[in-house]
Write a protein that holds these residues in place. Sequence first.
Motif, PDB file in Angstrom:
ATOM      1  N   PRO A 104       0.819  -1.229   0.000  1.00  0.00           N
ATOM      2  CA  PRO A 104       0.000   0.000   0.000  1.00  0.00           C
ATOM      3  C   PRO A 104       0.846   1.271   0.000  1.00  0.00           C
ATOM      4  O   PRO A 104       0.532   2.242  -0.708  1.00  0.00           O
ATOM      5  CB  PRO A 104      -0.829  -0.122   1.289  1.00  0.00           C
ATOM      6  CG  PRO A 104      -0.878  -1.597   1.572  1.00  0.00           C
ATOM      7  CD  PRO A 104       0.455  -2.108   1.135  1.00  0.00           C
ATOM      8  N   ASP A 105       1.928   1.270   0.781  1.00  0.00           N
ATOM      9  CA  ASP A 105       2.793   2.454   0.833  1.00  0.00           C
ATOM     10  C   ASP A 105       3.537   2.665  -0.484  1.00  0.00           C
ATOM     11  O   ASP A 105       3.745   3.811  -0.922  1.00  0.00           O
ATOM     12  CB  ASP A 105       3.801   2.325   1.978  1.00  0.00           C
ATOM     13  CG  ASP A 105       3.120   2.384   3.338  1.00  0.00           C
ATOM     14  OD1 ASP A 105       2.023   2.969   3.433  1.00  0.00           O
ATOM     15  OD2 ASP A 105       3.687   1.824   4.296  1.00  0.00           O
ATOM     16  N   LYS A 108       1.110   4.217  -2.940  1.00  0.00           N
ATOM     17  CA  LYS A 108       0.884   5.630  -2.604  1.00  0.00           C
ATOM     18  C   LYS A 108       2.049   6.482  -3.090  1.00  0.00           C
ATOM     19  O   LYS A 108       1.866   7.569  -3.672  1.00  0.00           O
ATOM     20  CB  LYS A 108       0.708   5.780  -1.096  1.00  0.00           C
ATOM     21  CG  LYS A 108       0.371   7.209  -0.636  1.00  0.00           C
ATOM     22  CD  LYS A 108       0.149   7.246   0.861  1.00  0.00           C
ATOM     23  CE  LYS A 108      -0.256   8.647   1.320  1.00  0.00           C
ATOM     24  NZ  LYS A 108       0.711   9.681   0.972  1.00  0.00           N
ATOM     25  N   GLU A 109       3.266   5.995  -2.881  1.00  0.00           N
ATOM     26  CA  GLU A 109       4.447   6.752  -3.311  1.00  0.00           C
ATOM     27  C   GLU A 109       4.510   6.861  -4.829  1.00  0.00           C
ATOM     28  O   GLU A 109       4.894   7.906  -5.368  1.00  0.00           O
ATOM     29  CB  GLU A 109       5.715   6.078  -2.770  1.00  0.00           C
ATOM     30  CG  GLU A 109       6.976   6.883  -3.047  1.00  0.00           C
ATOM     31  CD  GLU A 109       8.205   6.304  -2.364  1.00  0.00           C
ATOM     32  OE1 GLU A 109       9.329   6.598  -2.826  1.00  0.00           O
ATOM     33  OE2 GLU A 109       8.046   5.553  -1.371  1.00  0.00           O
ATOM     34  N   ASP A 112       2.003   9.536  -5.667  1.00  0.00           N
ATOM     35  CA  ASP A 112       2.455  10.853  -5.189  1.00  0.00           C
ATOM     36  C   ASP A 112       3.577  11.412  -6.043  1.00  0.00           C
ATOM     37  O   ASP A 112       3.696  12.641  -6.217  1.00  0.00           O
ATOM     38  CB  ASP A 112       2.915  10.755  -3.728  1.00  0.00           C
ATOM     39  CG  ASP A 112       1.751  10.523  -2.766  1.00  0.00           C
ATOM     40  OD1 ASP A 112       0.592  10.707  -3.196  1.00  0.00           O
ATOM     41  OD2 ASP A 112       2.004  10.129  -1.609  1.00  0.00           O
ATOM     42  N   ALA A 118      -3.652   7.530 -10.324  1.00  0.00           N
ATOM     43  CA  ALA A 118      -4.591   6.869  -9.418  1.00  0.00           C
ATOM     44  C   ALA A 118      -5.427   5.839 -10.169  1.00  0.00           C
ATOM     45  O   ALA A 118      -5.770   4.781  -9.621  1.00  0.00           O
ATOM     46  CB  ALA A 118      -5.485   7.901  -8.741  1.00  0.00           C
ATOM     47  N   GLU A 125      -5.009  -2.673  -5.235  1.00  0.00           N
ATOM     48  CA  GLU A 125      -4.766  -2.207  -3.867  1.00  0.00           C
ATOM     49  C   GLU A 125      -4.103  -3.260  -2.993  1.00  0.00           C
ATOM     50  O   GLU A 125      -3.460  -2.940  -1.986  1.00  0.00           O
ATOM     51  CB  GLU A 125      -6.085  -1.760  -3.218  1.00  0.00           C
ATOM     52  CG  GLU A 125      -6.664  -0.472  -3.782  1.00  0.00           C
ATOM     53  CD  GLU A 125      -7.470  -0.715  -5.054  1.00  0.00           C
ATOM     54  OE1 GLU A 125      -7.606  -1.900  -5.456  1.00  0.00           O
ATOM     55  OE2 GLU A 125      -7.951   0.273  -5.656  1.00  0.00           O
TER      56      GLU A 125
END
Length: 737
Positions: A104-105, A108-109, A112, A118, A125
């Motif tokens: 998950p991290d 996200k990175e 970002d 997205a 996920e």
Amino acid sequence: MNGAVRAVVRSAINKGCDAFAIYEGYEGLVQGGTMIKQMFWEDVRGWLSEGGTLIGTARCAAFRERWGRLKAAKNLIINGIDALIVCGGDGSLTGADLFRHEWPDLLKELVDTAELTADQVKGYEHLTIVGLVGSIDNDMASTDSTIGAYSSLSRICQSVDFIDATAFSHSRAFVIEVMGRHCGWLALMAGIATGADFVFIPEQPPDAEKWGDEMCAIVDAHRKKGKRKTIVIVAEGAIDNQLNPISADDVKNLLVDKLGLDTRITTLGHVQRGGAAVAVDRLISTMQGVDAVDAVLSSTPSTPSPMIGINENKISRKPLVESVALTKEVATAIKNKDFDRAMSLRDAEFAEYLEAFKFTTIVDDETRKVPVNKRLKIAIVNIGAPAGGMNAATRAAACYCLARGHTPYAIHNGFTGLARHDSVRELHWLDVENWIIRGGSEIGTNRNLPDVDIGMVAYYFQKYAFDGLMIVGGFEAFLSLYMLEQARVNYPAFRIPIVCLPATISNNVPGTEYSLGSDTCLNALVDYCDAIKQSASATRRRVFVVEVQGGKSGYIATCAGLMVGALAVYTPEEGVNLRLLETDIEHLRNSYAEDQGQNRAGKLILRNEKASKIFTTNLIADIIREEAQDRFDARTANPGHVQQGGIPSPMDRLRATRLAVKCMQFIEQHQDDGRETRGSDQKSATVIGISGAKIVFTPAKFLYDHETEVENRRPRGVFWTEIQKVSEMLSGRPRQH
């Protein structure tokens, strides 16, 4: 490993999934691009017989760093991959589970930093991880066997068998170094399977001050009994109980200096990793690969990552993180000198094998012998066709008896030899010492039952005052056990503990899912079929119909079909009919049309010898040839009695030793009952077997009455149904409804 990749690819495709191969391990995952390739059905044809790993493997420093795992995550999403099946050791599996937790991290990175949008990460996920253990050391906790371990053991045993002849000829000692830094499985199993004099393993190191004297005492005792050769096997991670390394040179110097033996060192090295997979590894890797796909499809975000293992004969799922942690704890326990803990972290089978090795190796140790008044006379007889492991079982039983102070007797040439020729001979240690590597039956075997002259058989049992009997053999051995149990009412001489140890290539004895000799037979068939497929591949357009033994049991044909990637298998349980042949011929047409002669993997059909009275092997080949209309050809092949002969496989040698020791302990444990009690005690006439995940003893009468098709000479239940389903699914064979 190739068998696992093939199984995963075809199982995934069969279930409607896209399958990808990531080349060069995590390195390919980090680099992406052409290192990640979608795989199709024909891409993995013929992979079962290939050694190594065709998609490559490599250590990857980048994946150990977060930036490397970030690139790997991006490459997975770009290729539309949301699950990873990882085949490797504890390091690879630890990295995979860390990757899942970071997922998950990482996503996200990636969003970002605008590496991905997205929308691109939507639907990804969660990352599903499933572990398959590929390790020749067999060092993973929670599983009996890792992919590759038995193939490696086979290379070791083959090498030691060759060395054995030189050692005997020159009366030399050989010190063999095998792999295993923290795990002594290869060293211990090779020690048992080759009849070694001594083994050094890290889990149970010898006393730092005494190990040299202990080893030399055992070797010297063997030499004084007349043994001409000495084999000592050393794991590369061997240590003493003070954690000092024990090297092959250390062992050699002691044998030279203390005993004056002409000693050589052989380090097998990476030979242990080479060659095509043996039969059992093909089965394990295939069944585990299929289960891994099922595990992916049944996984949820909250499901812990599973590790696919095997316990006795059953595929199992264990929590990956816990299994890896237990595996690493072995090394920690050894480092902390907690050797009991290290042993306990291995499966119970490991400790049993170590004890069996001691019983069959250490001679004249009074501390192991039972009191004089409890010493027994135990007979051993072989009944039925020859099977790999018969001699190993006889040797182990005799050595155990001698170690305990009992007297072992061999009944030569079965019940016929006993009734007609009084063929009872006492067995001595030197008689049986080298039998573990021999095929056939050194004491002779035939199919005759005790009713050849049951009164005379009882007379000789009484004459020699046998206290127990071990019958090693196939379905006739089981029937013999039942007859002796039934005859107890009239013949008190049979009121002794009697145990049948199944040994038959057909694996058709009720009460067990494994018979000695079946693994040796499957290895012979795998080698034979690999050679036949090579011949078929040269012409591009030829299918071989191979006739295999097995009586009215389809076990051998079914397992061999899976292990060699046969397009179809015909068994007595399912039979053969015209509709089935028509479907299979159409399947052949489609298969040849799809590969367009480009794939060099030959095609096979396996037919059990009793599959049909009408549709013989020759007739099936003729029908295929006629219906092919010159688009492809069909030939027949028959390995015949090659399936019964040859040097026993390591698995058959090992299980023969373990099960024979269990049989002797069973006879010991049932001595306290009086003969009168035993006359009606069905539990003292039993079959030893492997059922589910454990060794079981089942009374012969119960098996005969409830679990046996006597007329068809096989158990009522077909326990290899799952193997049959997997074999058909991976061959793409249409199921008949």
